[in-house]
Design an enzyme around this catalytic site. Sequence first.
Site, PDB file in Angstrom:
ATOM      1  N   ASP A   1     -40.914  13.991 -32.666  1.00 31.08           N
ATOM      2  CA  ASP A   1     -40.675  15.304 -32.059  1.00 31.08           C
ATOM      3  C   ASP A   1     -41.825  15.661 -31.112  1.00 31.08           C
ATOM      4  O   ASP A   1     -41.603  16.150 -30.001  1.00 31.08           O
ATOM      5  CB  ASP A   1     -40.426  16.403 -33.110  1.00 31.08           C
ATOM      6  CG  ASP A   1     -41.398  16.375 -34.282  1.00 31.08           C
ATOM      7  OD1 ASP A   1     -41.975  15.311 -34.572  1.00 31.08           O
ATOM      8  OD2 ASP A   1     -41.581  17.426 -34.929  1.00 31.08           O
TER       9      ASP A   1
ATOM     10  N   ASP B   1     -34.970   6.544 -23.039  1.00 31.55           N
ATOM     11  CA  ASP B   1     -34.126   7.255 -22.081  1.00 31.55           C
ATOM     12  C   ASP B   1     -34.845   8.476 -21.514  1.00 31.55           C
ATOM     13  O   ASP B   1     -34.731   8.772 -20.324  1.00 31.55           O
ATOM     14  CB  ASP B   1     -32.805   7.667 -22.741  1.00 31.55           C
ATOM     15  CG  ASP B   1     -31.737   6.588 -22.565  1.00 31.55           C
ATOM     16  OD1 ASP B   1     -32.018   5.574 -21.906  1.00 31.55           O
ATOM     17  OD2 ASP B   1     -30.620   6.757 -23.078  1.00 31.55           O
TER      18      ASP B   1
ATOM     19  N   ASP C   1     -34.456   4.347 -28.690  1.00 33.07           N
ATOM     20  CA  ASP C   1     -33.263   4.692 -27.903  1.00 33.07           C
ATOM     21  C   ASP C   1     -33.480   6.030 -27.209  1.00 33.07           C
ATOM     22  O   ASP C   1     -33.256   6.176 -26.005  1.00 33.07           O
ATOM     23  CB  ASP C   1     -32.052   4.770 -28.843  1.00 33.07           C
ATOM     24  CG  ASP C   1     -30.779   5.167 -28.108  1.00 33.07           C
ATOM     25  OD1 ASP C   1     -30.505   4.580 -27.047  1.00 33.07           O
ATOM     26  OD2 ASP C   1     -30.074   6.069 -28.591  1.00 33.07           O
TER      27      ASP C   1
ATOM     28  N   LYS D   1     -41.801   9.187 -37.784  1.00 32.01           N
ATOM     29  CA  LYS D   1     -41.585  10.493 -38.407  1.00 32.01           C
ATOM     30  C   LYS D   1     -42.046  10.338 -39.852  1.00 32.01           C
ATOM     31  O   LYS D   1     -41.260  10.453 -40.804  1.00 32.01           O
ATOM     32  CB  LYS D   1     -40.099  10.886 -38.282  1.00 32.01           C
ATOM     33  CG  LYS D   1     -39.748  12.285 -38.768  1.00 32.01           C
ATOM     34  CD  LYS D   1     -40.134  13.400 -37.819  1.00 32.01           C
ATOM     35  CE  LYS D   1     -40.010  14.752 -38.503  1.00 32.01           C
ATOM     36  NZ  LYS D   1     -40.502  15.876 -37.693  1.00 32.01           N
TER      37      LYS D   1
ATOM     38  N   TYR E   1     -29.440   1.394 -37.050  1.00 28.11           N
ATOM     39  CA  TYR E   1     -28.349   0.784 -36.290  1.00 28.11           C
ATOM     40  C   TYR E   1     -27.598  -0.247 -37.126  1.00 28.11           C
ATOM     41  O   TYR E   1     -26.384  -0.344 -37.055  1.00 28.11           O
ATOM     42  CB  TYR E   1     -28.881   0.101 -35.023  1.00 28.11           C
ATOM     43  CG  TYR E   1     -29.045   1.024 -33.844  1.00 28.11           C
ATOM     44  CD1 TYR E   1     -29.942   2.082 -33.888  1.00 28.11           C
ATOM     45  CD2 TYR E   1     -28.300   0.850 -32.684  1.00 28.11           C
ATOM     46  CE1 TYR E   1     -30.099   2.934 -32.805  1.00 28.11           C
ATOM     47  CE2 TYR E   1     -28.447   1.692 -31.599  1.00 28.11           C
ATOM     48  CZ  TYR E   1     -29.351   2.728 -31.660  1.00 28.11           C
ATOM     49  OH  TYR E   1     -29.492   3.563 -30.582  1.00 28.11           O
TER      50      TYR E   1
HETATM   51  C1  LIG Z   1     -24.638   1.787 -26.201  1.00 28.50           C
HETATM   52  C2  LIG Z   1     -25.620   2.157 -27.261  1.00 28.50           C
HETATM   53  C3  LIG Z   1     -25.153   1.599 -28.587  1.00 28.50           C
HETATM   54  C4  LIG Z   1     -27.027   1.713 -26.898  1.00 28.50           C
HETATM   55  C5  LIG Z   1     -28.022   2.054 -28.002  1.00 28.50           C
HETATM   56  O1  LIG Z   1     -27.978   3.136 -28.589  1.00 28.50           O
HETATM   57  O2  LIG Z   1     -28.874   1.211 -28.279  1.00 28.50           O
HETATM   58  C6  LIG Z   1     -27.584   2.278 -25.592  1.00 28.50           C
HETATM   59  O3  LIG Z   1     -27.767   3.654 -25.665  1.00 28.50           O
HETATM   60  C7  LIG Z   1     -28.881   1.592 -25.282  1.00 28.50           C
HETATM   61  O4  LIG Z   1     -29.945   2.209 -25.406  1.00 28.50           O
HETATM   62  O5  LIG Z   1     -28.860   0.409 -24.928  1.00 28.50           O
HETATM   63  C1  LIG Z   2     -43.115  19.510 -40.552  1.00 27.19           C
HETATM   64  C2  LIG Z   2     -41.822  18.785 -40.333  1.00 27.19           C
HETATM   65  C3  LIG Z   2     -41.339  18.205 -41.621  1.00 27.19           C
HETATM   66  C4  LIG Z   2     -40.787  19.680 -39.662  1.00 27.19           C
HETATM   67  C5  LIG Z   2     -39.468  18.957 -39.455  1.00 27.19           C
HETATM   68  O1  LIG Z   2     -39.425  17.787 -39.068  1.00 27.19           O
HETATM   69  O2  LIG Z   2     -38.433  19.581 -39.667  1.00 27.19           O
HETATM   70  C6  LIG Z   2     -41.184  20.268 -38.300  1.00 27.19           C
HETATM   71  O3  LIG Z   2     -41.319  19.283 -37.326  1.00 27.19           O
HETATM   72  C7  LIG Z   2     -40.145  21.266 -37.877  1.00 27.19           C
HETATM   73  O4  LIG Z   2     -39.373  20.999 -36.933  1.00 27.19           O
HETATM   74  O5  LIG Z   2     -40.085  22.352 -38.481  1.00 27.19           O
END
Ligand SMILES: CC(C)[C@H](C(=O)O)[C@@H](O)C(=O)O
Ligand SMILES: CC(C)[C@H](C(=O)O)[C@@H](O)C(=O)O
Lengths: 360, 360
Positions: free
Chosen positions: B225, B253, B249, B193, B143
């Site tokens: 992920d 959510d 973020d 990650k 950010y």
């Molecule tokens: C508005 C945006 C920049 C903000 C963020 O990404 O942090 C919002 O999504 C949040 O989570 O407060």
């Molecule tokens: C193993 C890892 C590096 C890989 C990625 O993040 O792309 C996996 O999660 C995928 O989505 O194939």
Amino acid sequence: MSYQIAVLAGDGIGPEVMAEARKVLAEVEARFDLNIEYSEYDVGGIAIDNHGCPLPDATLKGCEAADAILFGSVGGPKWEHLPPNEQPERGALLPLRGHFELFCNLRPARLHTGLEHMSPLRADISAQGFDVLCVRELTGGIYFGKPKGRQGEGEEEEAFDTMRYSRREIRRIAKIAFEAARGRRGKVTSVDKANVLACSVLWREVVEEVAKDFPDVTLEHIYIDNATMQLLRRPFDFDVMLCSNLFGDILSDEIAMLTGSMGLLSSASMNGSGFGLYEPAGGSAPDIAGKGIANPIAQILSAALMLRHSLKQEEAAACIERAVGAALEAGFLTGELLSADQRHNAKSTKEMGDFIANAI
Amino acid sequence: MSYQIAVLAGDGIGPEVMAEARKVLAEVEARFDLNIEYSEYDVGGIAIDNHGCPLPDATLKGCEAADAILFGSVGGPKWEHLPPNEQPERGALLPLRGHFELFCNLRPARLHTGLEHMSPLRADISAQGFDVLCVRELTGGIYFGKPKGRQGEGEEEEAFDTMRYSRREIRRIAKIAFEAARGRRGKVTSVDKANVLACSVLWREVVEEVAKDFPDVTLEHIYIDNATMQLLRRPFDFDVMLCSNLFGDILSDEIAMLTGSMGLLSSASMNGSGFGLYEPAGGSAPDIAGKGIANPIAQILSAALMLRHSLKQEEAAACIERAVGAALEAGFLTGELLSADQRHNAKSTKEMGDFIANAI
Ligand SMILES: CC(C)[C@H](C(=O)O)[C@@H](O)C(=O)O
Ligand SMILES: CC(C)[C@H](C(=O)O)[C@@H](O)C(=O)O
């Protein structure tokens, strides 16, 4: 027609589901008069054990000599103590993607009729089904951007990664998303974080440009945080989701889990010359490896994607997909897709492979 | 005790839910003998309209003079045509976070008993409930990392962002997560990650170091992920989730949406000196603004978080939370929390505020 395929079965359930994919491919070769030669190579954990690294030179050379890579899955508890970037998954997949410039990752995911109960979504949401194609950029962004490293000392020592996208990189993946949407429901949802990232602002600009050449396709933009939310409420509203490398990693996994049947999902990672790597979306599932119960469908569908995208054998690909559809419609299912009280009807890995091979 | 609060109600439903929070605060002041002075300032879209920018100087000065900021919500269709970084949300929130170094974002989310049907999760999953506290780093990472921008020309023009974390930044947010876990179920799940990002490798290292001072807290690491996936299957397995700015973020959510009742969720963004910004997790909901039907609970709970974290009035905070709990338990609900056939029982924004104020 004659083709060379590099087979990288890998770890865990990889070898056993690969055997079924080979069985199905053999039927397809006979029926469509194809001549496919297979060469097998170690990759991932087994390659670490046998050769000391997850992607040995011989494997890379074998892939270079092939028309496509059919990939199983890699990783397992045995190699989890290794530093993150020497581990089987990362150490095999990222170099392969980089080396062959496999910039385009297609991850189709849909909720199959009859399997709605597998989805972790509420019944009234899953009842509406969904069918999403995630188009993920795979060789750019924060995965490969330089500089990446560490500097400084003590508490001020810091690590840094660079997210980086050029117009060219964005354009080529965006085009693929729009072309795919044309053959589907005509909608592209481009995922970004343009309220924070400079990369996303450029991403949005270029995607808008590409959209002009596809007036028949609807384009919408959504922030990644909102995308993870909307997929939970109304997955059926999405058709093609166009994502950068990192956001596609996160979102394609969320979508895969929303189907509740990872054993059915395959993915294609391709470059600009028709070369590609085809693999199941799920992992190596070490807990069920060797038990003969893993679902081979994702691996079999990976072979179909390979036939379609790298070997340009659309009919053969569609034939495999129909055969898989027939198994699912007949309720011919492996155990993980059955509720506890139905599990006595579970088919084995081999039975599933046989059924699909016979249906070719 | 006497305090200064900067009230930034903002756009959409902001002003109407803020009115109810003020009503509840007035009761709390009387009961706990607090002396709170409020100063109101424009922020977001209304500030763009009145002063030409989403965070006017007067607003910032007002916040500087206060002990805490009680924030409503900002944004709406009227300002969506603006370039992403001039829009109300981004243009107000990011500078406020940066200026006051509000590095610690707490987003508690739980599935309330009786409201399980609101969750988009399958009934057997939501029946188990969940209670997750997302601890998000809020002033670092991609950010705010420099450099961020564009370079080059034509198709090779590229945009770049820098993700950056120092040991110090990671340590201070990790400590907060571990401390919070102590007062909860004693588990921290750190999200990263580390198989791709240098920042995540350092993140993991420092989190492991901090964990040594909290032997009574369990630590696990999960890839972002995988986290988005596991939250769908077993949200009840998570207690405190410790995240970097971007991953927090996305994940906070997702978790908010999993409750299905965004109108109940509040968030605290704090710095190291007890100063903080307190706001509902949901948006400005322009579609229902002015109708008197918005749920004021998230705003009221934001006031509770403000009392707890910035004003150190734990009893007053807990008293508000109990009053809110009483409303929910009594089935005293605004319309969005009721099924269609129950909606005739819906309470208005004002009725809800009155009920909670009376329960103080
Ligand atoms: C508005 C945006 C920049 C903000 C963020 O990404 O942090 C919002 O999504 C949040 O989570 O407060
Ligand atoms: C193993 C890892 C590096 C890989 C990625 O993040 O792309 C996996 O999660 C995928 O989505 O194939």
